[in-house]
Design an enzyme around this catalytic site. Structure first.
Site, PDB file in Angstrom:
ATOM      1  N   GLU A  75       0.976  -0.986   0.057  1.00 43.43           N
ATOM      2  CA  GLU A  75       0.037  -0.106   0.009  1.00 43.43           C
ATOM      3  C   GLU A  75       0.704   1.218   0.042  1.00 43.43           C
ATOM      4  OE1 GLU A  75      -2.842  -0.609  -0.815  1.00 43.43           O
ATOM      5  OE2 GLU A  75      -3.904  -1.915   0.397  1.00 43.43           O
ATOM      6  N   HIS A  94      -2.863   2.148   8.789  1.00 42.21           N
ATOM      7  CA  HIS A  94      -3.931   1.623   8.116  1.00 42.21           C
ATOM      8  C   HIS A  94      -4.229   0.126   8.562  1.00 42.21           C
ATOM      9  CE1 HIS A  94      -6.119  -0.631   5.190  1.00 42.21           C
ATOM     10  NE2 HIS A  94      -4.934  -1.746   4.836  1.00 42.21           N
ATOM     11  N   HIS A  96      -7.219  -3.331   9.489  1.00 36.47           N
ATOM     12  CA  HIS A  96      -8.399  -4.086   9.064  1.00 36.47           C
ATOM     13  C   HIS A  96      -9.424  -4.224  10.364  1.00 36.47           C
ATOM     14  CE1 HIS A  96      -6.621  -5.921   5.270  1.00 36.47           C
ATOM     15  NE2 HIS A  96      -6.499  -4.602   5.315  1.00 36.47           N
ATOM     16  N   HIS A 157     -12.439  -3.651   2.827  1.00 41.60           N
ATOM     17  CA  HIS A 157     -11.272  -3.701   3.142  1.00 41.60           C
ATOM     18  C   HIS A 157     -11.009  -3.095   4.467  1.00 41.60           C
ATOM     19  CE1 HIS A 157      -6.795  -2.536   1.376  1.00 41.60           C
ATOM     20  NE2 HIS A 157      -6.869  -2.920   2.640  1.00 41.60           N
TER      21      HIS A 157
HETATM   22  P1  13P Z   1       1.108  -5.231   3.241  1.00 43.65           P
HETATM   23  O1  13P Z   1       1.433  -6.533   3.995  1.00 43.65           O
HETATM   24  O2  13P Z   1       1.603  -5.480   1.927  1.00 43.65           O
HETATM   25  O3  13P Z   1       1.524  -4.083   4.038  1.00 43.65           O
HETATM   26  O4  13P Z   1      -0.430  -5.337   2.929  1.00 43.65           O
HETATM   27  C1  13P Z   1      -1.324  -5.621   3.785  1.00 43.65           C
HETATM   28  C2  13P Z   1      -2.698  -4.803   3.663  1.00 43.65           C
HETATM   29  O5  13P Z   1      -3.261  -4.791   4.570  1.00 43.65           O
HETATM   30  C3  13P Z   1      -3.014  -4.638   2.363  1.00 43.65           C
HETATM   31  O6  13P Z   1      -3.922  -3.539   2.452  1.00 43.65           O
END
Ligand code: 13P
Length: 218
Positions: A75, A94, A96, A157
């Site tokens: 990202e 960022h 989840h 996402h």
């Molecule tokens: P990365 O491991 O490449 O940082 O990706 C994880 C992710 O959450 C992609 O949105």
């Protein structure tokens, strides 16, 4: 300075997984350092992450060139593009987080049902459409959805929270997940009351001083 920031990024990654804000190798963090950004490496379990593994990229560079023993997060585009678009932002988280992700799966914006939304700079947290992870398309949606705010949901996402520094971005990531969770729960039993726009505007001004007075050492 670099070592300090690298260690702080590792600590933040461990904290976001320990507290349940994130899981596995999902999520990524960047911090502005002059003309560059430090960004977590891709697909690296946080328990094995060391400060030396954090990648460095020039914010102005178009080619995605990086320095480090490991490639940067997939990202890196949205990290770079947000730092370019928003000189006031010094760090990006960022993750989840569960409730933020649930709302993103429903394409729900978070309205001003709780006053803490003002800590994000406006009366609503936008949810973007879906775009595949790591793409310029996702980056463009993230920059547009963030606008002048400090939080955005990425369709199907997860979320992005930002701040002037890593402490502030982490603080907002926790608050954004809490806003998502309480909004979800309130909608499960009724129709939450939306606070007036003028009230959120007033609180947004008060929050401009909140971090400096209450949270950061100045
Ligand atoms: P990365 O491991 O490449 O940082 O990706 C994880 C992710 O959450 C992609 O949105």
């Amino acid at each position: 300075m670099t070592d300090e920031i690298r260690s702080a990024i590792v600590a933040a990654c461990l904290e976001m997984n320990r507290t349940g804000l994130n899981q596995g190798t999902s999520g990524n963090i960047s911090v502005r350092l002059g003309e560059s950004m430090l960004v977590t490496p891709t697909a690296t379990p946080y328990a094995r992450l060391t400060p030396g593994m954090i990648a460095s990229m020039t914010i102005d560079a178009e080619d995605g060139a990086w320095q480090g023993p490991r490639a940067p997060s997939s990202e890196w585009r949205f990290h770079r593009d947000i730092l370019r678009a928003r000189p006031d932002i010094g760090a990006i988280v960022h993750c989840h987080a569960t409730y933020a992700t649930v709302l993103s799966m429903l394409r729900l914006n978070i309205p001003a049902a709780h006053y803490m939304i003002a800590a994000f700079g406006g009366p609503e947290i936008q949810c973007t459409d879906y775009a595949p992870y790591g793409t310029s398309e996702l980056s463009a949606l993230a920059v547009a959805g963030l606008g002048r705010n400090h939080g955005v949901l990425l369709g199907s996402h997860g979320m992005i929270a930002t701040g002037c520094d890593l402490d502030e971005a982490m603080w907002r990531a926790v608050e954004l997940e809490t806003l998502a969770r309480t909004y979800y729960l309130s909608r499960a039993i009724g129709q939450p009351v939306i606070l007036p726009a003028e009230e959120i505007a007033r609180l947004t001004e008060r929050f401009a001083n909140y971090g400096a007075m209450g949270r950061r050492e100045v």
